[in-house]
Design an enzyme around this catalytic site. Sequence first.
Site, short mmCIF file in Angstrom:
data_model
loop_
_atom_site.label_atom_id
_atom_site.label_comp_id
_atom_site.label_asym_id
_atom_site.label_seq_id
_atom_site.Cartn_x
_atom_site.Cartn_y
_atom_site.Cartn_z
N CYS A 45 0.77 -1.10 -0.09
CA CYS A 45 -0.10 -0.21 -0.16
C CYS A 45 0.87 1.16 0.14
CB CYS A 45 -1.02 -0.12 1.28
SG CYS A 45 -2.05 -1.40 1.15
C1 BEZ Z 1 0.65 -4.55 1.94
O1 BEZ Z 1 0.11 -3.71 1.53
O2 BEZ Z 1 1.77 -4.84 1.72
C2 BEZ Z 1 -0.15 -5.88 2.43
C3 BEZ Z 1 -1.51 -5.67 2.91
C4 BEZ Z 1 -2.24 -6.69 3.41
C5 BEZ Z 1 -1.66 -7.87 3.24
C6 BEZ Z 1 -0.39 -8.17 2.54
C7 BEZ Z 1 0.25 -7.03 1.99
#
Ligand code: BEZ
Length: 212
Positions: A45
Amino acid sequence: MSLHIGSTAPDFTQDSTEGTIRFHEWLGNGWGILFSHPRDFTPVCTTELGRASSLVGEFAKRNTKLLAVSVDSVKDHKEWVKDIEETQKVKQAFPILGDADRKVSQLYDMIHPEANDTFTVRSVFFIDPKKKIRAVITYPASTGRNFVELLRVLDSLQLTDSHQVATPADWKDGEDVVIVPSITDPEEIKRKFPKGHTQLKPYLRMTPQPNK
Ligand code: BEZ
């Protein structure tokens, strides 16, 4: 409620990193992209918000505003934005909705319990100036989105709104497009596509992009 292509995008009022957002009013007369992030302080994200901010000028050229949503508080978002700006070397250029109460995530069916019953998947809703949903993309949390692809989809939606064409596989702005099968009259084809066309099959007619 199921949201489909052609549904009216549900309106809401929710706090964001840039103050309270009344969604339809905030969209105004332009296009919007509402996209969800599973949670704050997560690696994928963080890269996505940085990339989207770096492309905000390209979205603006297409009269399109970006709005992110993540199921944490605005207070948390503001702390996270410091990390995004530090690591992605870009200023956060659009609001992030607080959604600790899951109001927007639930309204847009962004929580898929078979994947995770608490956090959202990566949903993208393309919304046109009439507030209609025009395209939806859904990825799992583990797959970061391609923001150049979002621009490409916008280019296709906006082109095909104004000309009777469709865009073929892997099309990019400026490349040849397809004449819609509903046009069959040769005179109408000549009039509407003065740059000419190539007929590969009666249903497969390629023409240079009309607005270039
Ligand atoms: C991420 O944004 O890195 C992420 C969020 C939830 C699960 C896996 C990755």
